[in-house]
Each structure stands twice: as structure tokens, then as C-alpha cells.
Enzyme design. Structure first.
Site, mmCIF file in Angstrom:
data_model
loop_
_atom_site.group_PDB
_atom_site.id
_atom_site.type_symbol
_atom_site.label_atom_id
_atom_site.label_comp_id
_atom_site.label_asym_id
_atom_site.label_seq_id
_atom_site.Cartn_x
_atom_site.Cartn_y
_atom_site.Cartn_z
ATOM 1 N N TYR A 141 0.822 -1.217 0.000
ATOM 2 C CA TYR A 141 0.000 0.000 0.000
ATOM 3 C C TYR A 141 0.856 1.267 0.000
ATOM 4 O O TYR A 141 0.365 2.352 -0.307
ATOM 5 C CB TYR A 141 -0.945 0.023 1.211
ATOM 6 N N LYS A 192 3.181 -15.421 1.501
ATOM 7 C CA LYS A 192 3.031 -16.081 0.203
ATOM 8 C C LYS A 192 4.454 -16.387 -0.257
ATOM 9 O O LYS A 192 4.902 -15.941 -1.325
ATOM 10 C CB LYS A 192 2.269 -15.135 -0.746
ATOM 11 N N ASP A 224 -3.492 -17.926 0.912
ATOM 12 C CA ASP A 224 -4.683 -18.535 0.312
ATOM 13 C C ASP A 224 -5.236 -19.628 1.227
ATOM 14 O O ASP A 224 -6.448 -19.727 1.447
ATOM 15 C CB ASP A 224 -4.398 -19.073 -1.109
ATOM 16 N N ASP A 248 -5.327 -6.719 5.772
ATOM 17 C CA ASP A 248 -6.531 -5.959 5.446
ATOM 18 C C ASP A 248 -7.667 -6.925 5.101
ATOM 19 O O ASP A 248 -8.784 -6.850 5.629
ATOM 20 C CB ASP A 248 -6.194 -5.058 4.242
ATOM 21 N N ASP A 252 -10.868 -8.498 7.827
ATOM 22 C CA ASP A 252 -12.291 -8.319 7.516
ATOM 23 C C ASP A 252 -13.002 -9.679 7.454
ATOM 24 O O ASP A 252 -14.134 -9.813 7.905
ATOM 25 C CB ASP A 252 -12.479 -7.597 6.174
#
Ligand code: NAD
Length: 357
Positions: A141, A192, A224, A248, A252
Site C-alpha cells: 500500500y 506467500k 490462500d 486488510d 475483515d
């Protein structure tokens, strides 16, 4: 020793829910002789209206000096047409960057009393208690270079940079290990590393840190798989640590396991453990002023503040136990209404938690 807590109610339901958390904090301040002094300030839309800026200098100065900050929420339709730089959210982002709040802690707790509010089967989620530690000020980000460029072929290309320095990984790793030490002593680092070099380094540093925290069991999981495991068997997790973007998304996802956004607190900390505490939800303009908002996420954020920034575990637990008690009593704001529950207003819920302390 006197310590200062800055209360920033903000917009929409912010003032209503912060008022209830304040009541509860006043009570534990007395009960446990915490020596907390409270101040309040303006941020977001309320600050734009009064001082024409979403983050007045006075608020920022006081935030820097405070031991901890409790924020309601910012934003609302009234300010939606303003240019980006003057939006209420800039107040929040300004606080995060100025105070270098790099560690975002988001618990996903499902009180057994509310198990039917989740979209998953009660036996899969009942009693769920996990904590996601998300890196908040680095990663893709914020990585440079970034943008949209014109290629020689004439095609356009959008690009971002996913980068973490060793120091950035180490400092979020330490927060995660220390948090795991305070909880179930299990830490799962999500990356990852089968595809992204930046997370190969991430994994290496987490392994390196493990030697300093021999009492914490460290595991690694690809993002994943983590997304899948969170809905398959979420109770296998205690603390999860991950980078900004994965955090992020996963936080959620984890939040939604609990079914109610009105119950979820959060903390953002810097290296001095100074922190800003806020509910995960926004300013809910659709219900603002009606006295029906759920104040429990903010009250639970106050408990996190006592635990992580003010080192007052006993007072934190007292609040959490009081919240559980009022749920046992069947008290419910509209958003968490369950069969047989007694519907209460925002202030009735705050008063009940205060009384249950
Ligand atoms: P929201 O979280 O404010 O509301 C989503 C839904 O959940 C609404 O139906 C709302 O009524 C309900 N809800 C939220 N909190 C509740 C509570 N405590 N009790 C009962 N019901 C609750 O999200 P949104 O509608 O997307 O955003 C509204 C405004 O909040 C926007 O201006 C947005 O930018 C802002 N926002 C602020 C923050 C923050 O301050 N950290 C976070 C998210 C959104």
C-alpha cells in the site's frame, strides 16, 4: 502516576458510543485507582465544521502527548463531496502516520451468547477468540515506485511495489510474539513465500525472532490457505501476524465470522506502545442520533487500551467480563438482537456494562 487518555468522539454515532465507553472508563478508573485523566478533542467532520481541517494542530499535539487515544468514528455524507485532502478520513490517516502506528491489532471474538449471529455453524465459531496483527504502515500500500505508465507498445500498465525492510518485519514480528505471549502462545505467520520474495524474507525474520520467544509456538501458512482455514476451522488460530494487504483482507474476513460489526474493537500501536483504539465499524450515519447504536465495540476498545497501552490487565478483564455478563442477561442492541433477547438503547447498554463491573 497520572496518565492521559485523549477521547476523540468524531462523527455520526461516534459521540454516542464514546460517551458510553467514557462512563465505563470512569468507573474502572475509580475501582482500580488507575489515575487516568481524560481530555477530549475534535477530529474528522466535527473538526472540519469547527476548524476547517480534519486534524487540527491542537488535536495532533494532544494526541502525541497522550498515553492512549480512544476514537469513535469519522465521516458521513455531509463531507463526502469534499476533495480527498479535506475528507474526514484524512484526520484518521494523519493520526496514524504522525504517531507511527504500525501495528494494527484486530481481535475477532465471538461471544457464545451471539453464536447464532454468525453465518457459520455455531459449533464452528462459538467461543472463537483470535487476534490478527496486521502491519499498517508499509508493504504494497505504500511501496514506491507506483503508478500507471505508458509502455512502448502503447499499452498502459498499472504497477505497485511490495517491499518490506528487515527492520519493518522485525518490529511487527515482535509485537506479534509479545501479544501471543500474553494470550494462548500460538502464533501463525501468514505469507506467500512460495511466490513472493518479500515474504521469503518475512518468513526468515519470523523464524529468527522465534529464538527470542521460546515459549511461543510459531507456524507459517500461505495466505490462500489461511483464507480457507479461517472459514473452515477458525478456532485453530490464536494470533495471526501478516503484512498490510493480507491483513486488510483477512481481518475483515475474520471480523465477519462473528456476525456483528458492532462488537469488534481494534488497536493501532507504535513502538512505544502508545496506541489509538477504535471500533472496527464506521460512523453509521444511517442510525446516528437515534440512540440505537451498539456501544460494545468501543467499550471493548477501551478494554484493549487498558491492556496494551496502559498495562492494566485486571481492569481490561473486568470490562470484558462485564460485557459478557450483560450479554448473559439477554441485553441486546438492535444489531445483535437474538431470539428471547431484551432490546436496549445505546445508553442502556452502556449503563448496564457500568453496573455489571
Ligand atoms: P459503517 O460501519 O459506518 O456502517 C455499516 C453498517 O453497519 C450500517 O448499516 C450501520 O448502521 C451498521 N453499524 C455500524 N456500526 C454500528 C454499531 N455500533 N451499532 C449498530 N450498527 C452499526 O460503514 P459505512 O456505512 O460503509 O460508512 C459510514 C461512514 O463511516 C462513511 O463516511 C465511512 O467513510 C466512515 N467509516 C469510518 C471508519 C472509521 O472511522 N474508522 C471506518 C469505516 C467507515
Amino acid at each position: 502516576m497520572s496518565r492521559t487518555v485523549l477521547m476523540l468522539p468524531g462523527d455520526g454515532i461516534g459521540p454516542e458510543i464514546v460517551a458510553e465507553a467514557w462512563k465505563v472508563l470512569n468507573k474502572v478508573n475509580e475501582m482500580f485507582s488507575l489515575g487516568l485523566d481524560f481530555e477530549s478533542g475534535l477530529v474528522g467532520g466535527a473538526a472540519l465544521d469547527a476548524e476547517d481541517t480534519p486534524l487540527p494542530d491542537d488535536t495532533l499535539d494532544r494526541a502525541k502527548k497522550a498515553d492512549a487515544i480512544l476514537l469513535g468514528a469519522v465521516g458521513g455524507p455531509k463531507w463526502d463531496s469534499l476533495p480527498m485532502a479535506r475528507r474526514p478520513e484524512k484526520g484518521l490517516l494523519g493520526l496514524r502516520s504522525n504517531l507511527e502506528l504500525f501495528a494494527n491489532l484486530r481481535p475477532a471474538i465471538l461471544y457464545p451468547q451471539l453464536a447464532e449471529a454468525s453465518s457459520l455453524k455455531p459449533e464452528v465459531v462459538s467461543g472463537l477468540d483470535i487476534l490478527i496483527v496486521r502491519e499498517l504502515t508499509g508493504g504494497i500500500y505504500f511501496g514506491q515506485p507506483r503508478g500507471v505508465r505508458q509502455l512502448e507498445s502503447g499499452d498502459r500498465q498499472g504497477y505497485n511495489t511490495y517491499a518490506y525492510t528487515e527492520a519493518e518485519i522485525r518490529r511487527i514480528g515482535r509485537v506479534a510474539f509479545e501479544t501471543a505471549q500474553q494470550r494462548g502462545k500460538k502464533l501463525c505467520s501468514v505469507d506467500k513465500a512460495n511466490v513472493l520474495e518479500v515474504t521469503v524474507l518475512w518468513r526468515e525474520i519470523m523464524e529468527d525472532l522465534k529464538r527470542e520467544y521460546p515459549d511461543v509456538e510459531l507456524s507459517h501458512m500461505y495466505v490462500d490457505n489461511a483464507a480457507m482455514q479461517l472459514v473452515r476451522a477458525p478456532k485453530q488460530f490464536d494470533v495471526i501476524v501478516t503484512g498490510n494487504m493480507f491483513g486488510d483482507i483477512l481481518s475483515d474476513e475474520a471480523a465477519m465470522l462473528t456476525g456483528s460489526i458492532g462488537m469488534l474493537p481494534s488497536a493501532s500501536l507504535n513502538s512505544e506502545k502508545q496506541g489509538m483504539y477504535e471500533p472496527c465499524h464506521g460512523s453509521a450515519p444511517d442510525i446516528a442520533g437515534q440512540g440505537i447504536a451498539n456501544p460494545l465495540a468501543t467499550i471493548l476498545s477501551a478494554a484493549m487500551m487498558l491492556r496494551y497501552s496502559l498495562n492494566e490487565e485486571e481492569a481490561a478483564q473486568a470490562i470484558e467480563t462485564a460485557v459478557s455478563k450483560v450479554l448473559d442477561q439477554g441485553l441486546r442492541t438492535a444489531d445483535i438482537m437474538t431470539e428471547g433477547g431484551r432490546r436496549v438503547s445505546t445508553t442502556e447498554m452502556g449503563d448496564a456494562v457500568r453496573a455489571a463491573l
